[in-house]
Design an enzyme around this catalytic site. Structure first.
Site, PDB file in Angstrom:
ATOM      1  N   TYR A 135       4.998  -5.482  20.113  1.00 21.13           N
ATOM      2  CA  TYR A 135       4.424  -6.825  19.996  1.00 21.13           C
ATOM      3  C   TYR A 135       2.902  -6.810  20.102  1.00 21.13           C
ATOM      4  O   TYR A 135       2.234  -7.753  19.694  1.00 21.13           O
ATOM      5  CB  TYR A 135       4.973  -7.766  21.074  1.00 21.13           C
ATOM      6  CG  TYR A 135       6.456  -8.045  20.979  1.00 21.13           C
ATOM      7  CD1 TYR A 135       7.206  -7.647  19.878  1.00 21.13           C
ATOM      8  CD2 TYR A 135       7.102  -8.711  21.993  1.00 21.13           C
ATOM      9  CE1 TYR A 135       8.556  -7.894  19.808  1.00 21.13           C
ATOM     10  CE2 TYR A 135       8.464  -8.978  21.930  1.00 21.13           C
ATOM     11  CZ  TYR A 135       9.187  -8.566  20.836  1.00 21.13           C
ATOM     12  OH  TYR A 135      10.515  -8.822  20.772  1.00 21.13           O
ATOM     13  N   LYS A 190      15.033   4.307  23.772  1.00 24.65           N
ATOM     14  CA  LYS A 190      15.576   4.833  22.515  1.00 24.65           C
ATOM     15  C   LYS A 190      14.936   6.207  22.314  1.00 24.65           C
ATOM     16  O   LYS A 190      14.350   6.514  21.271  1.00 24.65           O
ATOM     17  CB  LYS A 190      15.250   3.852  21.364  1.00 24.65           C
ATOM     18  CG  LYS A 190      15.946   4.141  20.045  1.00 24.65           C
ATOM     19  CD  LYS A 190      17.416   3.850  20.043  1.00 24.65           C
ATOM     20  CE  LYS A 190      18.055   4.273  18.735  1.00 24.65           C
ATOM     21  NZ  LYS A 190      19.513   4.165  18.732  1.00 24.65           N
ATOM     22  N   ASP A 222      21.139   0.869  22.168  1.00 27.15           N
ATOM     23  CA  ASP A 222      22.363   0.469  21.451  1.00 27.15           C
ATOM     24  C   ASP A 222      23.566   0.508  22.389  1.00 27.15           C
ATOM     25  O   ASP A 222      24.408  -0.385  22.401  1.00 27.15           O
ATOM     26  CB  ASP A 222      22.574   1.313  20.187  1.00 27.15           C
ATOM     27  CG  ASP A 222      22.228   2.779  20.368  1.00 27.15           C
ATOM     28  OD1 ASP A 222      21.649   3.143  21.414  1.00 27.15           O
ATOM     29  OD2 ASP A 222      22.553   3.573  19.475  1.00 27.15           O
ATOM     30  N   ASP A 246      13.483  -8.230  25.394  1.00 23.72           N
ATOM     31  CA  ASP A 246      13.602  -9.548  24.774  1.00 23.72           C
ATOM     32  C   ASP A 246      15.057  -9.766  24.332  1.00 23.72           C
ATOM     33  O   ASP A 246      15.682 -10.803  24.617  1.00 23.72           O
ATOM     34  CB  ASP A 246      12.660  -9.557  23.554  1.00 23.72           C
ATOM     35  CG  ASP A 246      12.420 -10.939  22.997  1.00 23.72           C
ATOM     36  OD1 ASP A 246      12.972 -11.899  23.544  1.00 23.72           O
ATOM     37  OD2 ASP A 246      11.676 -11.056  22.002  1.00 23.72           O
ATOM     38  N   ASP A 250      18.334 -11.970  26.443  1.00 21.00           N
ATOM     39  CA  ASP A 250      19.054 -13.085  25.818  1.00 21.00           C
ATOM     40  C   ASP A 250      20.549 -12.805  25.761  1.00 21.00           C
ATOM     41  O   ASP A 250      21.377 -13.700  25.963  1.00 21.00           O
ATOM     42  CB  ASP A 250      18.531 -13.326  24.392  1.00 21.00           C
ATOM     43  CG  ASP A 250      17.459 -14.418  24.373  1.00 21.00           C
ATOM     44  OD1 ASP A 250      16.852 -14.649  25.432  1.00 21.00           O
ATOM     45  OD2 ASP A 250      17.247 -15.024  23.308  1.00 21.00           O
TER      46      ASP A 250
END
Ligand code: NAD
Length: 356
Positions: A135, A190, A222, A246, A250
């Site tokens: 970001y 990752k 994952d 993020d 959620d």
């Protein structure tokens, strides 16, 4: 105790009003000042985070934030969109650590889409790094049209990056949070594909050596996304980067039934913090007095605990929220047969009443 109140857009004003009502009932010496942020600030001042709003936030001990965003601003150049206000506040205040607890209240076990035995008693904490990652990498090679889109472009890319100090400071936050809980940290990365996250893993291991009482394990994003719905109670503290955090936070929020229930805190190294519900501005239900204010009210409780040093008052609010749920009061998002449907304002009133 100076609180900057930034309600923002959509349901922001409705849910923040309820949180202020609850704070007001505590009889503590707060100084609260309200300012515009997000789309309403753009409409009034031409910028989603006007100088005056930023200054108010910088001078406050804590910021109570509603939500920003509205579809009518989606066509604006990216730097002027309402969502930039939150990124700007994070950057200017150095808010690097985002805490998102996901707790399943026993009264709401049936609101989850998962089976009760998988979800009952869930109490996990996701810690998301907020100021680095993709970001904030350099977007390069872009030909951005004024509306933020790419007509005729052949490629676009954003660079993912983390520095050692950025990873170290969030690692310390996670290990210290785990010391107050069940002494386990799962670092989500990752590392099998991305160099940035091999580095992340290496730094996590280095910092972990300073916390021999905390067990550290690593999980690929994952797999973590899968395990979070398969066996969420296996986790305790999860620490991860900005983008994975993020998404995972959620996902975790939906485990508990409604995004309208989940508070969050974003802190800097001085414990100055921005407190906001995990959800957005919900333009689809704005102005209807049906939004769930509990995530914002619980965010106010986190504010009392982390930035204002008022643990007793924080607990009073949390106990009152549990009490209204036990009374069977529900906004439409968490309503089920046999419970009582209430409005945003009625829910706020009920929490005030339950404070005793
Ligand atoms: P959203 O979280 O606003 O809404 C998703 C769904 O959840 C909607 O159906 C909404 O009605 C429901 N919902 C959200 N909060 C609720 C509440 N308190 N009570 C009951 N139902 C609730 O996400 P979205 O629709 O993807 O985004 C809407 C706008 O919010 C966009 O402009 C987006 O950029 C912005 N947004 C802002 C923030 C923030 O301010 N930090 C975070 C996420 C999204």
């Amino acid at each position: 105790m100076k609180i900057a109140v930034l309600p923002g857009d959509g349901i922001g004003t409705e849910i923040v009003a309820e949180a202020i009502k609850v704070l007001g009932a505590l009889d503590l010496p707060f100084e609260m000042e309200t300012a515009l942020v997000g789309g309403v600030a753009y409409a009034a001042h031409g910028h989603p985070l006007p100088e005056s709003t930023l200054k108010l936030a910088q001078d406050a001990d804590a910021i109570l934030f509603g939500a920003v965003g509205d579809w009518q601003y989606d066509k604006l150049e990216r730097s002027l969109r309402p969502e930039q206000a939150i990124l700007g506040l994070r950057k200017h205040l150095g808010l690097f650590a985002n805490f998102r607890p996901a707790i399943c209240y026993k009264e709401l076990v049936d609101a989850s889409s998962l089976k009760p035995e998988i979800i009952a008693g869930l109490d996990i904490l996701i810690i998301r790094e907020l100021t680095g990652d993709i970001y904030f990498g350099q977007p390069r090679g872009r030909r951005i049209a004024t509306d933020g889109h790419f007509p005729g472009a052949e490629e676009a890319f954003d660079t993912m990056r983390y520095s050692r100090p950025e990873i170290e400071r969030i690692a310390h936050v996670a290990f210290q949070a785990a010391q107050k809980r069940s002494k386990r940290v799962t670092s989500v990365d990752k590392a099998n594909v991305l160099e940035t996250f091999q580095f992340w893993q290496d730094v996590m291991i280095d910092v972990g050596k300073q916390y021999p009482d905390v067990a550290l394990d690593h999980m690929y994003i994952d797999n973590a996304a899968m395990q979070l719905v398969k066996a969420p109670k296996k986790f305790d503290v999860i620490v991860t980067g900005n983008m994975f955090g993020d998404i995972l936070s959620d996902e975790a929020s939906m485990l508990t039934g409604s995004i309208g229930m989940l508070p969050s805190a974003s802190l800097n190294s001085k414990n100055q913090g921005l407190y906001e519900p995990s959800h957005g501005s919900a333009p689809d239900i704005a102005g209807q007095n049906i939004a769930n204010p509990l995530a914002t009210i619980l965010s106010a409780a986190m504010m009392l605990r982390f930035s204002l040093n008022q643990e007793t008052a924080a607990q009073r609010i949390e106990t009152a929220v549990q009490a209204v749920l036990a009374q069977g009061l529900r906004t439409p998002d968490i309503y089920s047969t046999g419970t009582t449907k209430v409005s945003t304002v009625e829910m706020g009133d009920a929490v005030v009443k339950a404070l005793g």
